[in-house]
Design an enzyme around this catalytic site. Structure first.
Site, PDB file in Angstrom:
ATOM      1  N   GLU A 113       0.856  -1.187   0.000  1.00  0.00           N
ATOM      2  CA  GLU A 113       0.000   0.000   0.000  1.00  0.00           C
ATOM      3  C   GLU A 113       0.891   1.236   0.000  1.00  0.00           C
ATOM      4  OE1 GLU A 113      -3.589  -0.095   2.567  1.00  0.00           O
ATOM      5  OE2 GLU A 113      -3.162  -2.203   2.825  1.00  0.00           O
ATOM      6  N   HIS A 241      -8.840   9.299   3.719  1.00  0.00           N
ATOM      7  CA  HIS A 241      -8.453   8.247   2.773  1.00  0.00           C
ATOM      8  C   HIS A 241      -8.674   8.784   1.364  1.00  0.00           C
ATOM      9  CE1 HIS A 241      -8.133   4.445   0.707  1.00  0.00           C
ATOM     10  NE2 HIS A 241      -7.763   3.869   1.840  1.00  0.00           N
ATOM     11  N   ARG A 288      -0.633   8.814   2.192  1.00  0.00           N
ATOM     12  CA  ARG A 288      -2.053   9.126   2.061  1.00  0.00           C
ATOM     13  C   ARG A 288      -2.398  10.610   2.131  1.00  0.00           C
ATOM     14  NH1 ARG A 288      -5.212   4.630   5.536  1.00  0.00           N
ATOM     15  NH2 ARG A 288      -4.581   3.084   4.009  1.00  0.00           N
ATOM     16  N   HIS A 350     -11.110   9.190   7.496  1.00  0.00           N
ATOM     17  CA  HIS A 350     -10.870   7.748   7.633  1.00  0.00           C
ATOM     18  C   HIS A 350     -10.340   7.345   9.010  1.00  0.00           C
ATOM     19  CE1 HIS A 350      -9.923   3.737   6.248  1.00  0.00           C
ATOM     20  NE2 HIS A 350      -8.637   3.888   6.480  1.00  0.00           N
ATOM     21  N   ARG A 385      -0.761   8.383   9.391  1.00  0.00           N
ATOM     22  CA  ARG A 385      -0.536   6.949   9.587  1.00  0.00           C
ATOM     23  C   ARG A 385      -0.144   6.223   8.300  1.00  0.00           C
ATOM     24  NH1 ARG A 385      -3.789   2.470   9.076  1.00  0.00           N
ATOM     25  NH2 ARG A 385      -5.597   3.751   8.551  1.00  0.00           N
TER      26      ARG A 385
HETATM   27  C1  SIN Z   1      -7.497   0.406   2.973  1.00  0.00           C
HETATM   28  O1  SIN Z   1      -7.841  -0.740   2.717  1.00  0.00           O
HETATM   29  O2  SIN Z   1      -7.172   1.202   2.113  1.00  0.00           O
HETATM   30  C2  SIN Z   1      -7.487   0.867   4.399  1.00  0.00           C
HETATM   31  C3  SIN Z   1      -6.302   0.340   5.069  1.00  0.00           C
HETATM   32  C4  SIN Z   1      -5.888   1.223   6.208  1.00  0.00           C
HETATM   33  O3  SIN Z   1      -6.552   2.200   6.524  1.00  0.00           O
HETATM   34  O4  SIN Z   1      -4.832   0.949   6.784  1.00  0.00           O
END
Ligand code: SIN
Length: 523
Positions: A113, A241, A288, A350, A385
């Site tokens: 990610e 998010h 993010r 988020h 985060r």
């Molecule tokens: C997501 O699946 O994008 C959320 C994961 C997260 O907030 O760590």
């Protein structure tokens, strides 16, 4: 009712702690204000939980946590999480609780990610949180000495210094002895006493008009902690998010997991052009805060309603229906066929990077009160985060809190508890639901508009004034009317919104998710 441990909240941290303490023989009660145990942020988590990549190391993970969270990251905490996390996930979550993450042959599948240097995230398709939550519920339910109470909402923490009828208590060290709890079905309030009280109440996403969180995320534990005199820190850092499903004329937002980008999806404009590289060298997989702000900037400049996720590269690797079944189904429900079309997306509130100041074992500044998971702030996330560290932090905190509370027992005497009075219900009417819903909507609009992705001092000052007015109105309302779940939530939402606003106003430096600009600069 007197317990060894009262746990408020039923997500990954609350249930893991209940399991650990229950197994050790303690009398534990988990309470949730919802009618279903699983209605919490954990259940809705899609992406995954940080594990260990190929050639990974705790040092590399700490580096990535700092790359996302900046100088405010508590590096000591990050090092503990990075070195202990893998073992706790393996021993507790996989071997003992039985969570079945995706595998390729015998090895776990790992995804990536934003801001992670390498793939190191375990997942269960796109419903990792649901898999964890349901397995935990099953385990906790099998323990006879753990009780789970649904429809039970904690109103306020009971403190010796404030609530006791014995005047001598006010000169002693402050302690928490449990909560006054509202039983929403019976419509009555009772004191629930415990040797230790643990807040595991999750985040604050519902304070904002657009969010990935369920409507239960009203910051209840944080509000109770503030009223009891706990320190709450880093509240200005609300993580937005970058990618939630955009539905015109609807406030509903559905998370489109960052792992979709981790598997190759690109953020593009309506003409299919990638737009993120202009903002950051990591493009769609930048941290993010940067991606959310870039989208916001792009939409402000172009006056377009949303951007898109182009899944061409993901389709080359996976059957979308199998890898992302929830996202696939949700989009089909909304007439979007993701096999053939990009997904319209927009950012939404988020995660709360701030919270009740706590050590990794959950200890707060108040005796017998612990905070774990999203409602706590250990400093792991700094100003922003790193993806998929929230389930990990919740799990490791619960584990360390459990080990600590198994060792450290200090009896709470019956004599002292007897000095706590019963709750006195106001004489008034049931609070008018139209007024309550109106105020809730008002707060969510105000927070979204003035404490959102881009803030300014002027907007925050306006917000402060509006919230003060609402606070005074609702406090009177609260004192004069009979309780309801929504009234308690409304009161908590105002308390937490005011702290977020105050801390955002105090911090003049743009860092991570707290971005403050002058109105002129933005034009
Ligand atoms: C997501 O699946 O994008 C959320 C994961 C997260 O907030 O760590």
């Amino acid at each position: 009712m007197k317990l060894d441990a009262l746990i408020i909240g039923s997500g990954i941290s609350g249930l893991t702690l209940a399991y650990i303490l229950g197994k050790s023989g303690q009398r534990v009660c988990v309470v949730t204000k919802e009618d279903r145990i699983e209605k919490c942020n954990t259940y809705f988590a899609q992406g995954g939980i940080v594990f260990k990549g190929i050639n990974d190391s705790p040092e590399l993970l700490v580096k990535d946590i700092v790359k996302a969270g900046g100088k405010l990251v508590n590096k000591k905490v990050a090092r503990v999480i990075a070195s202990k996390g893998h073992e706790v996930v393996n021993k507790l979550l996989i071997e003992e609780i039985g969570v079945a993450f995706n595998k390729k042959g015998k090895a776990f599948s790992l995804t990536k990610e934003g801001a992670h240097s390498i793939p190191r995230i375990l997942y269960k398709n796109d419903y990792t949180g649901k898999e964890i939550e349901l397995k935990l519920i099953e385990k906790v339910k099998s323990l006879k000495n753990v009780k789970i109470l649904t429809n039970c909402m904690a109103i306020d923490l009971i403190t010796n210094t404030h609530h006791s009828k014995n005047p001598e208590e006010r000169y002693k060290k402050k302690e928490i002895w449990g909560v006054y709890a509202y039983f929403t079905k019976e419509k009555k309030v009772e004191a629930v006493f415990a040797e230790n009280t643990i807040l595991a109440t999750g985040g604050v996403g519902y304070l904002f008009k657009h969010t990935t969180n369920p409507d239960s995320a009203t910051g209840d534990g944080i509000a109770m902690a503030i009223r009891a005199g706990c320190e709450v820190i880093n509240s200005e850092f609300i993580q937005f998010h970058p990618t939630t499903l955009y539905l015109p004329y609807s406030n509903e937002r559905f998370l489109i997991s960052e792992s979709v980008r981790g598997e190759g999806a690109e953020i593009v404009n309506k003409d299919g052009e990638a737009i993120l590289k202009k903002y950051h060298p990591l493009g769609s997989l930048a941290p993010r805060d940067i991606v959310s702000r870039a989208i916001f900037d792009y939409l402000t400049k172009t006056k377009e309603p949303c951007v898109y996720l182009d899944l061409t590269k993901v389709k080359e690797k996976y059957n979308l229906k199998e890898r992302f079944p929830q996202i696939y189904r949700k989009c089909i429900e909304k007439n979007i066929d993701i096999e053939n079309n990009p997904i319209p997306v927009i950012p939404a509130a988020h995660y709360f990077c701030g919270g009740i100041k706590a050590r990794l074992n959950g200890e707060t500044g108040i005796k017998r009160l612990f905070a774990i998971g999203e409602c706590a702030c250990t400093g792991l996330h700094g100003a922003n985060r790193l993806a998929s560290t929230s389930l990990l932090e919740g799990l490791v905190m619960a584990y360390l809190c459990g080990e600590y509370l198994k060792r450290k027992r200090e009896k709470l005497s019956e004599k002292r508890i007897k000095q706590i009075p019963e709750w006195i219900e106001p004489e008034g009417e049931i609070a008018d639901p139209v007024l309550i819903e109106g105020d809730i909507e008002n707060i969510r609009n105000l927070m979204w508009n003035y404490a959102g992705i881009i803030r300014s001092t002027k907007r925050l000052k306006r917000l402060e004034t509006e919230l003060l007015f609402l606070y005074n109105t609702v406090e009177n309302f609260y004192k004069e009317n009979k309780l309801s779940k929504r009234l308690i939530e409304l009161r908590n939402m105002i308390t937490v919104s005011r702290v977020i606003t105050k801390q955002a106003l105090r911090n003049k430096e743009s860092q991570g998710c707290h971005y403050i600009t002058s109105e002129r600069e933005e034009l």
